[in-house]
Design a protein around this motif. Structure first.
Motif, PDB file in Angstrom:
ATOM      1  N   SER A 277      -6.725  36.870 -87.568  1.00  0.00           N
ATOM      2  CA  SER A 277      -7.176  38.140 -88.129  1.00  0.00           C
ATOM      3  C   SER A 277      -7.127  39.296 -87.143  1.00  0.00           C
ATOM      4  N   ASP A 278      -6.948  39.003 -85.845  1.00  0.00           N
ATOM      5  CA  ASP A 278      -6.852  40.107 -84.895  1.00  0.00           C
ATOM      6  C   ASP A 278      -5.411  40.578 -84.697  1.00  0.00           C
ATOM      7  N   ALA A 279      -4.478  40.037 -85.486  1.00  0.00           N
ATOM      8  CA  ALA A 279      -3.080  40.483 -85.423  1.00  0.00           C
ATOM      9  C   ALA A 279      -2.876  41.689 -86.331  1.00  0.00           C
ATOM     10  N   TRP A 280      -2.020  42.598 -85.904  1.00  0.00           N
ATOM     11  CA  TRP A 280      -1.652  43.737 -86.741  1.00  0.00           C
ATOM     12  C   TRP A 280      -0.596  43.307 -87.757  1.00  0.00           C
ATOM     13  N   TYR A 281      -0.688  43.837 -88.968  1.00  0.00           N
ATOM     14  CA  TYR A 281       0.289  43.508 -90.006  1.00  0.00           C
ATOM     15  C   TYR A 281       0.409  44.693 -90.966  1.00  0.00           C
ATOM     16  N   GLN A 282       1.447  44.688 -91.784  1.00  0.00           N
ATOM     17  CA  GLN A 282       1.599  45.707 -92.814  1.00  0.00           C
ATOM     18  C   GLN A 282       2.511  45.179 -93.914  1.00  0.00           C
ATOM     19  N   VAL A 283       2.395  45.769 -95.097  1.00  0.00           N
ATOM     20  CA  VAL A 283       3.306  45.478 -96.197  1.00  0.00           C
ATOM     21  C   VAL A 283       4.471  46.455 -96.100  1.00  0.00           C
ATOM     22  N   ARG A 284       5.673  45.921 -96.103  1.00  0.00           N
ATOM     23  CA  ARG A 284       6.857  46.758 -95.998  1.00  0.00           C
ATOM     24  C   ARG A 284       7.140  47.450 -97.336  1.00  0.00           C
TER      25      ARG A 284
ATOM     26  N   LEU B  80       3.117  35.871-104.785  1.00  0.00           N
ATOM     27  CA  LEU B  80       3.614  35.390-106.069  1.00  0.00           C
ATOM     28  C   LEU B  80       4.217  36.554-106.848  1.00  0.00           C
ATOM     29  N   HIS B  81       5.178  36.226-107.721  1.00  0.00           N
ATOM     30  CA  HIS B  81       5.873  37.233-108.523  1.00  0.00           C
ATOM     31  C   HIS B  81       6.591  36.535-109.667  1.00  0.00           C
ATOM     32  N   ARG B  82       6.991  37.321-110.648  1.00  0.00           N
ATOM     33  CA  ARG B  82       7.746  36.749-111.752  1.00  0.00           C
ATOM     34  C   ARG B  82       9.143  36.390-111.275  1.00  0.00           C
ATOM     35  N   ARG B  83       9.796  35.502-111.998  1.00  0.00           N
ATOM     36  CA  ARG B  83      11.161  35.099-111.653  1.00  0.00           C
ATOM     37  C   ARG B  83      12.094  35.400-112.822  1.00  0.00           C
ATOM     38  N   PRO B  84      13.242  36.046-112.581  1.00  0.00           N
ATOM     39  CA  PRO B  84      13.715  36.525-111.283  1.00  0.00           C
ATOM     40  C   PRO B  84      12.858  37.685-110.753  1.00  0.00           C
ATOM     41  N   ARG B  85      12.854  37.849-109.448  1.00  0.00           N
ATOM     42  CA  ARG B  85      12.042  38.874-108.797  1.00  0.00           C
ATOM     43  C   ARG B  85      12.469  40.265-109.266  1.00  0.00           C
ATOM     44  N   GLY B  86      11.486  41.081-109.645  1.00  0.00           N
ATOM     45  CA  GLY B  86      11.785  42.411-110.166  1.00  0.00           C
ATOM     46  C   GLY B  86      11.619  43.529-109.160  1.00  0.00           C
ATOM     47  N   PHE B  87      11.469  43.191-107.882  1.00  0.00           N
ATOM     48  CA  PHE B  87      11.298  44.217-106.850  1.00  0.00           C
ATOM     49  C   PHE B  87      12.099  43.842-105.619  1.00  0.00           C
ATOM     50  N   THR B  88      12.291  44.797-104.754  1.00  0.00           N
ATOM     51  CA  THR B  88      12.914  44.548-103.463  1.00  0.00           C
ATOM     52  C   THR B  88      11.931  44.952-102.368  1.00  0.00           C
ATOM     53  N   GLY B  89      12.110  44.372-101.179  1.00  0.00           N
ATOM     54  CA  GLY B  89      11.214  44.682-100.065  1.00  0.00           C
ATOM     55  C   GLY B  89       9.932  43.885-100.168  1.00  0.00           C
ATOM     56  N   GLY B  90       8.841  44.481 -99.667  1.00  0.00           N
ATOM     57  CA  GLY B  90       7.530  43.857 -99.785  1.00  0.00           C
ATOM     58  C   GLY B  90       7.242  42.755 -98.797  1.00  0.00           C
ATOM     59  N   GLN B  91       8.018  42.648 -97.728  1.00  0.00           N
ATOM     60  CA  GLN B  91       7.723  41.624 -96.726  1.00  0.00           C
ATOM     61  C   GLN B  91       6.374  41.912 -96.066  1.00  0.00           C
ATOM     62  N   THR B  92       5.701  40.859 -95.629  1.00  0.00           N
ATOM     63  CA  THR B  92       4.505  41.013 -94.812  1.00  0.00           C
ATOM     64  C   THR B  92       4.949  40.993 -93.353  1.00  0.00           C
ATOM     65  N   ARG B  93       4.880  42.137 -92.702  1.00  0.00           N
ATOM     66  CA  ARG B  93       5.310  42.234 -91.296  1.00  0.00           C
ATOM     67  C   ARG B  93       4.115  41.959 -90.393  1.00  0.00           C
ATOM     68  N   ILE B  94       4.235  40.928 -89.569  1.00  0.00           N
ATOM     69  CA  ILE B  94       3.165  40.524 -88.660  1.00  0.00           C
ATOM     70  C   ILE B  94       3.629  40.790 -87.229  1.00  0.00           C
ATOM     71  N   TYR B  95       2.901  41.649 -86.536  1.00  0.00           N
ATOM     72  CA  TYR B  95       3.297  42.085 -85.198  1.00  0.00           C
ATOM     73  C   TYR B  95       2.728  41.178 -84.111  1.00  0.00           C
ATOM     74  N   ASP B  96       3.476  41.081 -83.012  1.00  0.00           N
ATOM     75  CA  ASP B  96       2.930  40.491 -81.806  1.00  0.00           C
ATOM     76  C   ASP B  96       1.976  41.505 -81.171  1.00  0.00           C
ATOM     77  N   THR B  97       1.259  41.071 -80.135  1.00  0.00           N
ATOM     78  CA  THR B  97       0.250  41.916 -79.495  1.00  0.00           C
ATOM     79  C   THR B  97       0.607  42.147 -78.035  1.00  0.00           C
ATOM     80  N   THR B  98       0.454  43.377 -77.592  1.00  0.00           N
ATOM     81  CA  THR B  98       0.588  43.670 -76.165  1.00  0.00           C
ATOM     82  C   THR B  98      -0.794  43.873 -75.570  1.00  0.00           C
ATOM     83  N   VAL B  99      -0.922  43.521 -74.308  1.00  0.00           N
ATOM     84  CA  VAL B  99      -2.160  43.788 -73.581  1.00  0.00           C
ATOM     85  C   VAL B  99      -1.790  44.625 -72.367  1.00  0.00           C
TER      86      VAL B  99
END
Length: 235
Positions: free
Chosen positions: A199-206, A154-173
């Motif tokens: 919850s066992d997936a890797w993720y990060q905030v961009r 959630l954020h104010r509108r119009p959005r006051g920031f850029t970026g901030g995607q939640t990057r969710i990675y696939d998994t290698t075995v």
């Protein structure tokens, strides 16, 4: 409320090749995204209340006036303080467990409130990928087992920031050991949107940039988990 699964505005992409010494199997991380979760008016109220909770914690920890808008901040478990979000996550939980194929017995909802006002585009300072199942989370019970994670943006509108995607990675075995795949999906931090993933997936905030540096122009999110209740885990 609109709902979509797997690739909803979350484009799978690839990081630069790293080179591999042995053959690895890549497992796609399933996600489940919902838009217009609470509705505009309720989401705006939740944002206001979340900001009050954040500032209460900032003041409670004795931060000086110059730190009233820190670059990042994470509040402790807020599930009891925000019952509307707890209720909608609880209502969606059975559907999400079916879609992700991750059952949770007697699920317990917990979440904290996070703020990012600035995250530099600098590999040395960028938040590394993490897994909720591999480390502590807000107020876990002694027998809790995190199975499904979620992020409500959630954020104010119009959005006051850029970026901030939640990057969710696939998994290698590789050789029986899980690792971070080169492929991933970037989930846009759209206001009043909710994404679930295992919850066992890797993720990060961009990286996040907020030119005004004002609190209300930050990236906000409730980051939570669905875990088995203590009684269910003890069975």
């Amino acid at each position: 409320m609109t709902e979509s699964v797997s690739v909803a505005e979350a484009e799978r992409a690839s990081a630069p090749p790293r080179g591999t010494a042995s053959t690895a199997v890549t497992l796609a991380t399933q996600i489940c995204r919902f838009d217009d979760v609470l509705g505009a008016a309720a989401a705006d109220r939740l944002l206001e209340e979340g900001c009050h909770a954040l500032m209460d914690e900032v003041r409670g920890r004795g931060a000086g006036a110059e730190a009233m808008v820190p670059p990042t901040w994470r509040c402790a478990d807020q599930a009891d303080r925000f019952p509307a979000l707890t209720a909608v996550v609880t209502r969606l939980a059975p559907m999400v467990m079916t879609m992700l194929g991750v059952p949770v017995v007697d699920p317990r909802v917990s979440f904290g409130f996070t703020m990012h006002n600035e995250l530099p585009l600098d590999a040395r300072r960028e938040e590394p990928p993490v897994r909720d199942s591999a480390g502590p989370a807000p107020d876990p019970g002694p027998s809790d087992s995190y199975r499904i994670s979620f992020v409500y943006h959630l954020h104010r509108r119009p959005r006051g920031f850029t970026g901030g995607q939640t990057r969710i990675y696939d998994t290698t075995v590789r050789e029986g050991h899980p690792g971070i795949a080169e492929s991933f999906r970037d989930v846009q931090p759209d206001h009043d949107s909710l994404v679930f993933f295992p919850s066992d997936a890797w993720y990060q905030v961009r990286p996040v940039a907020s030119p005004s540096a004002k609190l209300l122009d930050s990236r906000f999110a409730f980051h939570g988990r669905l875990s088995a209740s203590a009684s269910a885990s003890a069975r």
